[in-house]
Design an enzyme around this catalytic site. Structure first.
Site, PDB file in Angstrom:
ATOM      1  N   CYS A 227      -7.458  -5.983  -1.223  1.00  0.00           N
ATOM      2  CA  CYS A 227      -8.514  -6.117  -0.178  1.00  0.00           C
ATOM      3  C   CYS A 227      -8.848  -4.408  -0.063  1.00  0.00           C
ATOM      4  CB  CYS A 227      -7.600  -6.408   1.256  1.00  0.00           C
ATOM      5  SG  CYS A 227      -6.297  -5.411   1.746  1.00  0.00           S
TER       6      CYS A 227
ATOM      7  N   GLU B  30       0.878  -1.073   0.099  1.00  0.00           N
ATOM      8  CA  GLU B  30      -0.012  -0.081   0.002  1.00  0.00           C
ATOM      9  C   GLU B  30       0.851   1.417   0.107  1.00  0.00           C
ATOM     10  OE1 GLU B  30      -2.349  -0.280   3.546  1.00  0.00           O
ATOM     11  OE2 GLU B  30      -0.995  -1.325   4.499  1.00  0.00           O
TER      12      GLU B  30
END
Length: 765
Positions: free
Chosen positions: A683, A612
């Site tokens: 996700c 991320e």
């Protein structure tokens, strides 16, 4: 001049309404610049004109009467050029327009600047002088600076002030009741859906700013409550003064005497009593009077008197506390309640019957706030960060909560209400139809299998996820239980929480992300104060610096998995290989302690890393070599790649999960992971958007994890699309220059009858 600028901005920010904002600005700028006049025109885009709204120097009777069409006059010129205009002799300019009712003929020189907020011209401010001269660079810079500073205050006052006036008209309070216009305010979309209902404003204890404006019928009972609160506050002050006799000097204790004398002052009580007799609730009346007094003190020139504002505010809180205790919340929650607050918290939600809660709005907070997570878990449309919301005026008003776009509609018009009702009906019908897919496999039209997992953090999340056919948990937010405590939960407390989650999903896999705090997720008992929290101490950085917290959590997770063996541990915010290796060493240490030293018979759980941070994108293969799986968090990855805080309403429009930079990063990740034969999932929120899911499977992602509310939507669209078609869409999208082009391409290529309703009610816009 900087001190004067700050003083003007402070006065403007504490003004009660838009008219006061404009008058203060005109008066103070005239004084500071020492000019003959200062005038403000505001833009009326619906009428395509600028209207004189405030002046110090023109005839007052011209306010509201002088109207200049867009593009005309010097006002129109300043607005169209979006830059200052400095003229030695205004009347000689070809755009000059004379309005005799203003009395402006005595002025010669002119300096005007646009008032711009979020690329929108709100109006024009200009100063004029009798003598013929050109304003110097310093004066021009001051005018530009003051307009830039005023823009936000004017935008806020325009939204909230006009709404207050409209609500007053609708109640017939001193003004002729009239047509109440529709107001649309923007926030951060936090939980999708449409809600139409009645606002119930909940206030934080002893917070004068958030007291809702409520009316009462029993005036005598309310006056009695007010007098009791005053008496009890005096008793508290006397008691506190006595307890400090031997600890503070008489001069240091003098403040308590000042407070008591203020409460004895009949003028303060008389103001509140008058409002209560006008059927305003005691809390509302007290709050209104105290805020006015605070504002008056803050505007005083004398520094000593200005500092007394804090004393008045403190006294106000003390009395308000007693009023709130005497009037313990006995709030009636109507059907379709819209819960509204300055900063909503879980205890406020606990009082609302679940079957009556339709939507939630919070002035503060972000998409990752605890209440936003609760909203998504409950399927309740939620808007956070609605900074322009006039809290004290909304109680009992009809509102629309648009959780898709982050909009709040107040005093909704009939056509707009019907449109939203139709959209809500469509969503309900679609949800009912999608239930038929619950037990169906997620396969593309050419039989390519996709695994759909869920993101969870609450028990209700888990129950809804299982009910919708989730195949596993791709992200369990372990910070949620930490947020529910007033201290770090013990190892055993954590074990019990994790065990319940693992048991409910067994034998399906449960991916538990280790404690991810920092950024906009702060623990009240472990505050992290930083100038730039998103680039600071968060995620894995915190837990590596506190191995005692990290090891306790790891041990709790592993002990919870005993006999189930469906645990997967995921590490957040990995930005370097060294961080990853340090974390794995601690995981191995916790595992060895439990198995070799304490005799637990455990399988070592699979360990994965979240990608991320942009740096991790370029090290995908090196990270993949050291873990069992990877998971892409598109929320933070998008934020960091685009340098956009999606929780900030000012720049939320720049946050795009279909930005070509993000798409290319996602393709780079999947290609690197496949080369190392490492499983990789997504996700982030992009996985829960039907269009986003199509692109992701086209890139090669076979595991998508999302909010349970979006699972059946995604399954539905993927069953209509072939893998080959998705791959072709990705190939084309990666060559496009911007987000709008990508969205247009997707909508065009996927335009077919069976997908029309699904895409029209998509959770992400």
């Amino acid at each position: 001049m900087l001190d004067q600028l700050r003083s003007i901005v402070q006065e403007v920010n504490t003004a009660a309404n838009l008219t006061e904002v404009l008058n203060i600005a005109a008066q103070r700028v005239k004084e500071v610049m020492n000019v003959g006049s200062c005038t403000i025109f505001l833009h009326e885009p619906e009428n395509k004109r600028f209207v004189l709204r405030a002046t110090d120097g023109f005839h007052k009777e011209s306010i509201g009467k002088v109207k200049i069409p867009e593009g005309q006059g010097l006002v129109g010129l300043v607005a169209s050029k979006e830059e200052p205009i400095n003229l030695e002799n205004a009347s000689e300019h070809p755009s000059y327009a004379y309005f005799p009712e203003t009395g402006e003929e005595r002025y010669t020189s002119f300096l005007g600047a646009p008032i711009i907020h979020h690329r929108k011209v709100l109006g024009v401010m200009f100063a004029q002088q009798e003598e013929r001269r050109r304003f110097d660079e310093g004066e021009e810079a001051f005018m530009v600076t003051i307009c830039a500073q005023l823009a936000g205050a004017i935008a806020h006052a325009e939204a909230t002030g006009e709404l207050r006036a409209q609500l007053a008209r609708s109640r017939g309070e001193g003004l002729a009741a009239g047509r109440v216009q529709e107001i649309v305010l923007n926030g951060v979309p936090s939980a999708p859906g449409i809600a139409i209902g009645t606002a119930v404003v909940v206030a934080v204890a002893a917070d004068l700013r958030t007291v809702p404006r409520r009316y009462i019928e029993d005036v005598e009972a309310e006056l009695k409550l007010f007098k009791q609160a005053i008496r009890r506050t005096k008793e508290d002050l006397h008691s506190l003064d006595s307890s400090l006799v031997n600890k503070l000097s008489s001069s240091e204790r003098a403040l308590f005497g000042v407070y008591i004398s203020m409460l004895d002052d009949h003028s303060l009580s008389d103001e509140v009593t008058k409002l209560i007799k006008g059927k305003l609730a005691a809390q509302s009346a007290w709050s209104q009077v105290i805020k006015e007094h605070v504002r008056n003190f803050e505007q005083m020139q004398d520094p000593y008197l200005r500092e007394r504002a804090s004393d008045v505010r403190d006294l106000g809180r003390r009395v308000l506390t007693h009023l709130q205790q005497a009037q313990s919340p006995n709030i009636e929650y109507p059907d379709n309640t819209i819960l509204v607050g300055e900063e909503l918290a879980a205890p406020m939600l606990a009082d609302v019957p679940h079957d009556k809660l339709a939507g939630m709005i919070s002035v503060r907070g972000s998409r990752n706030s605890h209440m936003a997570i609760l909203g998504r878990a409950l399927g309740v449309p939620t808007v956070m960060g609605a900074v322009d919301l006039p809290l004290e005026e909304l109680d009992g008003c009809e509102l629309v909560v648009d959780g898709h776009r982050g909009r709040v509609v107040i005093n909704v018009s009939d056509p707009v209400r019907k449109s939203y009702e139709h959209q809500r009906e469509e969503e309900c019908l679609l949800a009912a139809d999608l239930e038929e897919l619950r037990d169906q496999p997620c396969v593309t039209s050419d039989n390519h299998r996709i695994s759909l997992w869920v993101n969870t953090g609450l028990r209700i999340d888990t129950m809804l996820s299982l009910d919708r056919g989730a195949e596993g948990v791709g992200l369990y937010r372990t910070e949620v239980p930490f947020l529910m405590h007033e201290r770090f939960p013990s190892e055993e407390e954590q074990r019990q929480i994790y065990r319940e989650q693992l048991e409910m999903f067994a034998p399906r896999p449960v991916t538990m992300r280790t404690l991810d705090i920092g950024g906009d997720k702060a623990l009240p008992y472990f505050p992290i104060e930083e100038a730039n929290p998103f680039l600071g101490w968060r995620g894995i950085r915190v837990t590596l610096d506190h191995p005692e917290i990290f090891l306790s959590q790891l041990r709790a997770m592993m002990k919870a998995s005993l006999g189930l063996n469906n645990l997967r541990i995921m590490l957040p915010m990995i930005s370097s290989v060294s961080e990853l290796e340090a974390a794995i060493l601690l995981i191995d240490r916790a595992y060895n302690e439990l198995t070799q030293e304490e005799g637990f018979e455990l399988e070592r759980p699979k360990v994965g890393a979240m990608l991320e941070v942009p740096a991790a994108v370029y090290q995908t293969r090196e990270i993949a070599k050291r873990v069992d799986f990877l998971s892409v968090g598109t929320n933070d990855l998008t934020q960091y790649l685009l340098a956009v805080d999606r929780n900030n309403p000012r720049v939320a429009d720049l946050y795009h999960t279909f930005h070509p930079a993000l798409l290319n990063a996602l393709k780079m990740i999947i290609d690197g992971a496949l080369q190392e034969n490492c499983q990789v999932s997504v996700c982030g929120e992009m996985a829960g958007d039907p269009l986003g899911a199509v692109l992701l499977i086209g890139m090669g992602y076979d595991v998508l994890s999302m909010s349970s509310a979006n699972l059946l939507r995604v399954k539905s669209i993927l069953r209509y699309v072939s893998l080959e078609e998705a791959q072709q869409l990705v190939s084309e999208a990666l060559l496009l220059p911007d987000t709008s082009s990508v969205l247009a391409q997707l909508e065009q290529k996927l335009s077919r009858p069976e997908l029309e309703r699904l895409l029209r009610t998509s959770a992400v816009n």
